[in-house]
Write an enzyme that holds these catalytic residues in place. Sequence first.
Site, PDB file in Angstrom:
ATOM      1  N   HIS A 121       0.814  -1.216   0.000  1.00 20.32           N
ATOM      2  CA  HIS A 121       0.000   0.000   0.000  1.00 20.32           C
ATOM      3  C   HIS A 121       0.850   1.270   0.000  1.00 20.32           C
ATOM      4  O   HIS A 121       0.383   2.340  -0.398  1.00 20.32           O
ATOM      5  CB  HIS A 121      -0.944  -0.011   1.208  1.00 20.32           C
ATOM      6  CG  HIS A 121      -2.165   0.824   1.037  1.00 20.32           C
ATOM      7  ND1 HIS A 121      -2.190   1.995   0.309  1.00 20.32           N
ATOM      8  CD2 HIS A 121      -3.437   0.671   1.516  1.00 20.32           C
ATOM      9  CE1 HIS A 121      -3.408   2.518   0.340  1.00 20.32           C
ATOM     10  NE2 HIS A 121      -4.177   1.735   1.057  1.00 20.32           N
ATOM     11  N   ASP A 148     -10.227  -7.344 -18.156  1.00 12.48           N
ATOM     12  CA  ASP A 148     -10.296  -8.459 -19.103  1.00 12.48           C
ATOM     13  C   ASP A 148      -8.883  -8.926 -19.444  1.00 12.48           C
ATOM     14  O   ASP A 148      -8.111  -8.204 -20.081  1.00 12.48           O
ATOM     15  CB  ASP A 148     -11.031  -8.004 -20.366  1.00 12.48           C
ATOM     16  CG  ASP A 148     -11.202  -9.122 -21.383  1.00 12.48           C
ATOM     17  OD1 ASP A 148     -10.707 -10.245 -21.146  1.00 12.48           O
ATOM     18  OD2 ASP A 148     -11.815  -8.868 -22.441  1.00 12.48           O
TER      19      ASP A 148
END
Length: 462
Positions: A166, A384
């Site tokens: 992070h 995708d």
Amino acid sequence: MAKLRFPVVIGEAELILPESPTPVEFKYLSNLDDLVFFRHHMPFIHYYNSRHEGELCDPAAVIRRALSKALVHYYPLAGRLRHGENGKLVVDCCAEGVVFRDVEADVTLEQLKMVAGGLRPPSPYLSEFLVDDVKGGAFITDSPLLCMQVTRLKCGGFVLAYRVNHCICDAYGAFQFIKYLSELVREPNRSSPTQPPVWSRELLVPNSTPCPLFPHTEYHLNINSKHDTSKLMRTQKLTQTSIFLTGHDVFALKSKINKPKTTTFEVITALLWRAWACFLALDCETRLVFPIDTRRSHTPVLPVGYYGVALITPCTIIHAKQLVSQPLSFAVGLISELKSKVQDHKEYRSSAIDFIEMNGRSRFCNKVAFAVSDLSKLRFDKVDMGWGQCLYGGFARAGVGDVPGLMVAPLVRYKERRMGWRVCLPLSHCLLRLWMCFKRRCVVRLIALMPSHPLSRFGYKY
């Protein structure tokens, strides 16, 4: 329902290096990147169906190759965090690489859908689908900043899971990276990303003479309470659950709020915060924090493609008894007021950076705090990899691991028959009996039934 058991063949961990030479340098991290609160790893997971017949392709092979290409542009991810002066972290762009695993699991997507929880977060099989997952602040420095795993399923589908440090990026930055990776999987000869990444952390340096303009209660650790609820949280066995709110549920909630333009985030957050407050001692202060993305809304405006932490986390404080005794509209008003304060003051982010510079990188207001992170606009489910959109894509679990008392609930859009919002909650066993009741045309009531503290005692209003 018992947890499904299936054999898993785990491949050796590989270090994937950038495909071509990258700059060898140290990169500056801003005070927002380097908050102790962000010194952990964000886990994400995507489930993909098999390709159509005749389209044979090994997902692990193509993703591994694309990952090496992606690291050329995102070369800091192939580096390591090192300790700098005064406890501050820096990025050593040493190109030591990221971890990649190729795994096979003897299970199908249909079987995974049928078990309790299905594909929604928290992922019940994250330990199988992300072998190198770690919680909390473990392995922050001198270790890979990205770990990725592709697990092939016997139905022909696969699971893509990864964790990102992070300190290097927030969820927006992680989304930007995984979108670029998907571009390279579909177009292996692509030479550059649609959206080139931008480091530019130097835009977020503190003033030479730090001068905070706001009090920044989000970084104050002291709580005015007779009860140290953080100790209580450490003794509780935390687990996670997930609730689903349809569009009709959210509309029913909004209809109970006498406020124009009430947002979905506001009503869901208000509902969850009040339920969490019911668990606390009545004379205890409860804090709500939620990250706000400031890339385009604060000064200086960050360039398109910035993938570092650009979040500020305003905080509102109120006694638990007052919060739960008021109607839902009261909590919504507090949230709306806090958002407006931050959004109307474009200097709030700079003020926070100066405050951190003067007061140090605190552990955040982690006692009895409840945090809701709105990820619904980041469409991880649309990523995708050449196999079409995933069945689920997004956070794999809630929480930050080793921060006692801080409950983090990601809010994501999720398609389950109808499009709605999925909230993944880290809960103590006293709150495991949270559920949704529907009365009078599906008016939603979130009821936390606790053996020793029934809600009627709190005067809980809707």
